[in-house]
Scaffold this active site. Structure first.
Site, PDB file in Angstrom:
ATOM      1  CG  ASP A 163      44.922  36.073  50.777  1.00  0.00           C
ATOM      2  OD1 ASP A 163      46.095  36.188  50.573  1.00  0.00           O
ATOM      3  OD2 ASP A 163      44.222  36.224  49.966  1.00  0.00           O
ATOM      4  CE1 TYR A 216      56.456  28.433  43.208  1.00  0.00           C
ATOM      5  CE2 TYR A 216      58.267  27.328  42.032  1.00  0.00           C
ATOM      6  CZ  TYR A 216      57.487  27.398  43.085  1.00  0.00           C
ATOM      7  OH  TYR A 216      57.888  26.556  44.189  1.00  0.00           O
ATOM      8  CG  HIS A 259      60.632  22.337  30.474  1.00  0.00           C
ATOM      9  ND1 HIS A 259      60.056  21.246  29.839  1.00  0.00           N
ATOM     10  CD2 HIS A 259      60.705  22.137  31.989  1.00  0.00           C
ATOM     11  CE1 HIS A 259      59.950  20.197  30.674  1.00  0.00           C
ATOM     12  NE2 HIS A 259      60.301  20.732  32.020  1.00  0.00           N
ATOM     13  CG  PHE A 305      52.488  18.223  48.702  1.00  0.00           C
ATOM     14  CD1 PHE A 305      52.146  16.853  48.899  1.00  0.00           C
ATOM     15  CD2 PHE A 305      53.724  18.320  47.819  1.00  0.00           C
ATOM     16  CE1 PHE A 305      53.226  15.914  48.655  1.00  0.00           C
ATOM     17  CE2 PHE A 305      54.783  17.373  47.454  1.00  0.00           C
ATOM     18  CZ  PHE A 305      54.477  16.275  48.066  1.00  0.00           C
ATOM     19  CB  ILE A 332      56.563  13.338  28.065  1.00  0.00           C
ATOM     20  CG1 ILE A 332      56.172  11.893  28.997  1.00  0.00           C
ATOM     21  CG2 ILE A 332      57.906  13.778  28.406  1.00  0.00           C
ATOM     22  CD1 ILE A 332      56.380  12.028  30.246  1.00  0.00           C
ATOM     23  CB  THR A 343      61.484  26.518  45.141  1.00  0.00           C
ATOM     24  OG1 THR A 343      61.910  25.414  44.063  1.00  0.00           O
ATOM     25  CG2 THR A 343      61.413  27.732  44.654  1.00  0.00           C
ATOM     26  CG  ASP A 344      65.138  22.894  43.323  1.00  0.00           C
ATOM     27  OD1 ASP A 344      63.982  23.294  42.771  1.00  0.00           O
ATOM     28  OD2 ASP A 344      65.713  21.679  42.979  1.00  0.00           O
ATOM     29  CD  GLU A 345      60.715  25.450  39.649  1.00  0.00           C
ATOM     30  OE1 GLU A 345      60.445  26.365  39.219  1.00  0.00           O
ATOM     31  OE2 GLU A 345      60.083  24.222  40.078  1.00  0.00           O
ATOM     32  CG  LEU A 347      56.013  14.334  35.747  1.00  0.00           C
ATOM     33  CD1 LEU A 347      55.188  14.218  34.438  1.00  0.00           C
ATOM     34  CD2 LEU A 347      57.523  14.034  35.545  1.00  0.00           C
ATOM     35  CB  SER A 366      56.555  34.910  42.550  1.00  0.00           C
ATOM     36  OG  SER A 366      56.478  33.525  42.314  1.00  0.00           O
ATOM     37  CE  LYS A 367      58.789  29.900  47.227  1.00  0.00           C
ATOM     38  NZ  LYS A 367      57.856  29.625  48.435  1.00  0.00           N
ATOM     39  CB  ALA A 423      53.906  29.530  47.718  1.00  0.00           C
TER      40      ALA A 423
HETATM   41  P1  NAD Z   1      50.736  23.571  47.463  1.00  0.00           P
HETATM   42  O1  NAD Z   1      50.222  24.474  46.176  1.00  0.00           O
HETATM   43  O2  NAD Z   1      50.196  22.075  47.426  1.00  0.00           O
HETATM   44  O3  NAD Z   1      50.083  24.207  48.904  1.00  0.00           O
HETATM   45  C1  NAD Z   1      49.875  25.930  48.954  1.00  0.00           C
HETATM   46  C2  NAD Z   1      49.104  26.037  50.174  1.00  0.00           C
HETATM   47  O4  NAD Z   1      48.974  27.445  50.019  1.00  0.00           O
HETATM   48  C3  NAD Z   1      47.493  25.474  49.868  1.00  0.00           C
HETATM   49  O5  NAD Z   1      46.992  24.724  50.848  1.00  0.00           O
HETATM   50  C4  NAD Z   1      46.909  26.879  49.386  1.00  0.00           C
HETATM   51  O6  NAD Z   1      45.708  27.115  49.669  1.00  0.00           O
HETATM   52  C5  NAD Z   1      47.689  27.879  50.272  1.00  0.00           C
HETATM   53  N1  NAD Z   1      47.804  29.231  49.813  1.00  0.00           N
HETATM   54  C6  NAD Z   1      47.906  29.816  48.452  1.00  0.00           C
HETATM   55  N2  NAD Z   1      47.723  31.121  48.457  1.00  0.00           N
HETATM   56  C7  NAD Z   1      47.411  31.444  49.668  1.00  0.00           C
HETATM   57  C8  NAD Z   1      47.343  32.705  50.323  1.00  0.00           C
HETATM   58  N3  NAD Z   1      47.340  33.803  49.472  1.00  0.00           N
HETATM   59  N4  NAD Z   1      46.980  32.637  51.711  1.00  0.00           N
HETATM   60  C9  NAD Z   1      47.035  31.805  52.402  1.00  0.00           C
HETATM   61  N5  NAD Z   1      47.245  30.506  51.877  1.00  0.00           N
HETATM   62  C10 NAD Z   1      47.405  30.255  50.414  1.00  0.00           C
HETATM   63  O7  NAD Z   1      52.322  23.994  47.655  1.00  0.00           O
HETATM   64  P2  NAD Z   1      53.384  23.014  47.958  1.00  0.00           P
HETATM   65  O8  NAD Z   1      53.939  21.895  46.963  1.00  0.00           O
HETATM   66  O9  NAD Z   1      52.795  22.223  49.292  1.00  0.00           O
HETATM   67  O10 NAD Z   1      54.394  24.071  48.193  1.00  0.00           O
HETATM   68  C11 NAD Z   1      54.372  24.543  49.916  1.00  0.00           C
HETATM   69  C12 NAD Z   1      55.962  25.432  49.700  1.00  0.00           C
HETATM   70  O11 NAD Z   1      56.977  24.546  49.384  1.00  0.00           O
HETATM   71  C13 NAD Z   1      55.753  26.550  48.573  1.00  0.00           C
HETATM   72  O12 NAD Z   1      56.202  27.612  49.118  1.00  0.00           O
HETATM   73  C14 NAD Z   1      56.629  26.134  47.532  1.00  0.00           C
HETATM   74  O13 NAD Z   1      57.226  27.054  46.817  1.00  0.00           O
HETATM   75  C15 NAD Z   1      57.587  25.213  48.372  1.00  0.00           C
HETATM   76  N6  NAD Z   1      58.438  24.044  47.632  1.00  0.00           N
HETATM   77  C16 NAD Z   1      57.666  23.174  47.088  1.00  0.00           C
HETATM   78  C17 NAD Z   1      58.352  22.124  46.244  1.00  0.00           C
HETATM   79  C18 NAD Z   1      57.614  21.062  45.665  1.00  0.00           C
HETATM   80  O14 NAD Z   1      57.999  20.179  45.082  1.00  0.00           O
HETATM   81  N7  NAD Z   1      56.217  20.870  45.779  1.00  0.00           N
HETATM   82  C19 NAD Z   1      59.702  21.830  46.435  1.00  0.00           C
HETATM   83  C20 NAD Z   1      60.393  22.990  47.069  1.00  0.00           C
HETATM   84  C21 NAD Z   1      59.595  23.862  47.674  1.00  0.00           C
HETATM   85  O1  TDX Z   2      52.206  17.211  32.548  1.00  0.00           O
HETATM   86  C1  TDX Z   2      53.478  17.522  32.910  1.00  0.00           C
HETATM   87  N1  TDX Z   2      54.421  16.873  32.011  1.00  0.00           N
HETATM   88  C2  TDX Z   2      55.655  17.065  32.090  1.00  0.00           C
HETATM   89  O2  TDX Z   2      56.553  16.814  31.372  1.00  0.00           O
HETATM   90  C3  TDX Z   2      53.937  17.883  33.702  1.00  0.00           C
HETATM   91  C4  TDX Z   2      52.708  18.677  34.713  1.00  0.00           C
HETATM   92  C5  TDX Z   2      55.273  18.236  34.068  1.00  0.00           C
HETATM   93  N2  TDX Z   2      56.075  17.642  33.192  1.00  0.00           N
HETATM   94  C6  TDX Z   2      57.454  17.879  33.548  1.00  0.00           C
HETATM   95  C7  TDX Z   2      57.797  19.376  33.952  1.00  0.00           C
HETATM   96  C8  TDX Z   2      59.150  19.374  34.786  1.00  0.00           C
HETATM   97  O3  TDX Z   2      60.447  18.945  34.060  1.00  0.00           O
HETATM   98  O4  TDX Z   2      57.936  17.296  34.683  1.00  0.00           O
HETATM   99  C9  TDX Z   2      58.743  17.890  35.248  1.00  0.00           C
HETATM  100  C10 TDX Z   2      57.977  18.401  36.690  1.00  0.00           C
HETATM  101  O5  TDX Z   2      57.151  18.949  36.715  1.00  0.00           O
HETATM  102  P1  TDX Z   2      56.232  19.728  37.878  1.00  0.00           P
HETATM  103  O6  TDX Z   2      55.694  18.315  38.574  1.00  0.00           O
HETATM  104  O7  TDX Z   2      55.292  20.593  37.378  1.00  0.00           O
HETATM  105  O8  TDX Z   2      57.295  20.256  38.880  1.00  0.00           O
HETATM  106  P2  TDX Z   2      58.260  21.289  38.598  1.00  0.00           P
HETATM  107  O9  TDX Z   2      57.808  22.419  37.480  1.00  0.00           O
HETATM  108  O10 TDX Z   2      59.770  20.907  38.284  1.00  0.00           O
HETATM  109  O11 TDX Z   2      58.293  22.182  40.177  1.00  0.00           O
HETATM  110  C11 TDX Z   2      58.373  21.626  41.236  1.00  0.00           C
HETATM  111  O12 TDX Z   2      59.292  21.531  41.879  1.00  0.00           O
HETATM  112  C12 TDX Z   2      60.054  22.802  42.631  1.00  0.00           C
HETATM  113  C13 TDX Z   2      57.092  22.100  42.171  1.00  0.00           C
HETATM  114  O13 TDX Z   2      56.017  22.251  41.604  1.00  0.00           O
HETATM  115  C14 TDX Z   2      57.582  23.458  42.764  1.00  0.00           C
HETATM  116  O14 TDX Z   2      56.423  23.986  43.508  1.00  0.00           O
HETATM  117  C15 TDX Z   2      58.815  23.496  43.483  1.00  0.00           C
HETATM  118  O15 TDX Z   2      59.298  24.744  43.971  1.00  0.00           O
END
Ligand code: NAD
Ligand code: TDX
Length: 349
Positions: A60, A156, A290, A12, A212, A131-133, A196, A159-160, A84
């Site tokens: 990988d 998750y 949660h 993404f 939800i 991530t902020d998590e 979500l 690990s981050k 990740a």
């Molecule tokens: P995503 O799950 O959409 O994409 C992860 C990508 O990494 C995929 O293309 C997957 O194929 C690849 N991947 C997974 N394992 C791998 C491996 N072992 N070797 C090589 N490639 C591998 O994730 P995202 O939501 O795009 O998040 C990207 C980064 O940003 C992550 O590090 C995540 O922790 C961080 N992040 C995400 C969010 C969010 O809201 N999505 C917010 C803050 C930080």
């Molecule tokens: O079906 C659902 N119902 C629901 O209530 C899902 C999938 C989520 N939720 C809630 C859980 C969270 O409070 O919605 C909120 C957002 O959930 P997610 O979209 O799974 O995100 P979150 O767990 O907050 O984590 C995301 O933000 C930080 C990303 O997936 C992470 O990669 C990033 O680091």
């Protein structure tokens, strides 16, 4: 001039970041290394796949010998590390996959870069996207600052957090040229529909229940993905080595209010009677452990590097919904196959 390794570029955030760097910096060479897990999809990069400055490598990040070869072959000057396992719910059912990719994978990448750069760190950058998590969970008040102590609470986020610590250890021990950013929840096009917002968009289109967790009172701080990658670009080029930057939009929503806003906008766009989609809202068993609330203070990034989010949430959400409505093939493709198995297991249907 840079030759940059982007990891996880088919995911993404990684795909938005790859597109930005390939198009904005035609003089840079961009190599995208991605394992193509369920979350990685080369369709996300169709518009840049033939660009002369772009190369894709399937592999990988835990494969140290492959990483060593890539550093020899491409002589990278920068790394943008996005790869990740990223979904909290999946980390609850399969924590080891997260330890392997997020911890061992990040450590392997650092080691390969350290060997490849061999102490020549001038003009080199290893940028770790986090991530902020990692900061844990807030009560009703307060914000996460760059100085907030780590308190991760899911496999998750733990690990981050571990990967962030290893990156900092390389900086302090070897003077290795790192930068880190910790961002809040992203949303936008190409978001895999296990999270979500895209999950609810997909279910509203198909008149399926909107699950939800708990009472829907958990709060997330949402940022449009293009604002996130713009911040990464800014930090990569102007941020200081060894520093951490928080990225966020000061845009907090409870999950229930967010889903109601999504329903309102989608009823309008789909020509459905007001209130139709809200009837799909279904409260389900809460996520284990949660986190209640995340909220980022991004003042450092604003004051030091002049970055601010560009989109208001209602506008960003509207753009996002339009993208999904105009890209049904993408949505159908990623929700075919194993997606249904995951969905049935996660939501007990
Ligand atoms: P995503 O799950 O959409 O994409 C992860 C990508 O990494 C995929 O293309 C997957 O194929 C690849 N991947 C997974 N394992 C791998 C491996 N072992 N070797 C090589 N490639 C591998 O994730 P995202 O939501 O795009 O998040 C990207 C980064 O940003 C992550 O590090 C995540 O922790 C961080 N992040 C995400 C969010 C969010 O809201 N999505 C917010 C803050 C930080
Ligand atoms: O079906 C659902 N119902 C629901 O209530 C899902 C999938 C989520 N939720 C809630 C859980 C969270 O409070 O919605 C909120 C957002 O959930 P997610 O979209 O799974 O995100 P979150 O767990 O907050 O984590 C995301 O933000 C930080 C990303 O997936 C992470 O990669 C990033 O680091």
């Amino acid at each position: 001039m840079h030759t940059i390794l982007i990891t996880g570029g088919a995911g993404f955030i990684g795909s938005h970041l790859t597109r930005l760097f390939v198009t904005k910096y035609p003089n840079y060479k961009i190599v995208n290394l991605d394992k193509l897990t369920y979350a990685g999809n080369l369709e996300n990069l169709k518009d840049v796949e033939n660009a002369p400055n772009y190369t894709f490598v399937k592999g990988d990040i835990t494969d140290l010998s492959l990483l060593r070869e890539l550093f020899v072959q491409y002589k990278f000057t920068g790394v943008l590390h996005c790869a990740a396992e990223s979904h909290v719910d999946r980390s609850i059912t399969d924590p080891l996959a997260f330890i392997n990719t997020n911890v061992v994978g990040t450590a392997s990448l650092l080691q390969a870069a350290k060997e490849g750069w061999n102490g020549q760190y001038d003009e080199k950058i290893f940028y770790h996207i986090s991530t902020d998590e990692v900061y844990g969970s807030l009560g009703k008040e307060g914000f996460f600052y760059e100085t907030t102590a780590y308190d991760p609470r899911s496999p998750y986020s733990a690990s981050k957090a571990s990967s962030d610590h290893i990156v900092r250890a390389f900086y302090h021990t070897y003077h290795f040229p790192v930068k880190i950013s910790n961002c809040s929840n992203n949303y936008g096009p190409f978001h895999f529909p296990e999270k979500l917002i895209p999950l609810c968009i997909h279910n509203i289109i198909n008149n399926k229940p909107l699950p939800i967790y708990g009472k829907g009172e958990n709060v997330r701080d949402w940022l449009y993905v293009e604002d996130h990658v713009r911040a990464i670009d800014t930090i990569f080029h102007k941020g200081k080595i060894g520093e951490t930057y928080n990225i966020g939009g000061h845009n907090e929503w409870t999950n229930i209010d967010l889903v109601k806003e999504l329903c309102r906008q989608m009823d309008e766009k789909l020509g459905r009677e007001k209130g139709t989609s809200e009837k799909l809202i279904t409260y389900v068993t809460d996520r284990a452990g949660h986190d209640l609330r995340y909220a980022i203070d991004a003042t450092k990034l604003k004051n030091e590097l002049d970055w601010l989010p560009s989109l208001q949430f209602e506008e960003g959400l509207s753009k996002t919904i339009d993208w999904y409505l105009n890209n049904k093939e993408w949505l159908d493709e990623v929700t075919s196959g194993n997606y249904q198995k995951y969905y049935n297991k996660q939501y007990g249907v």
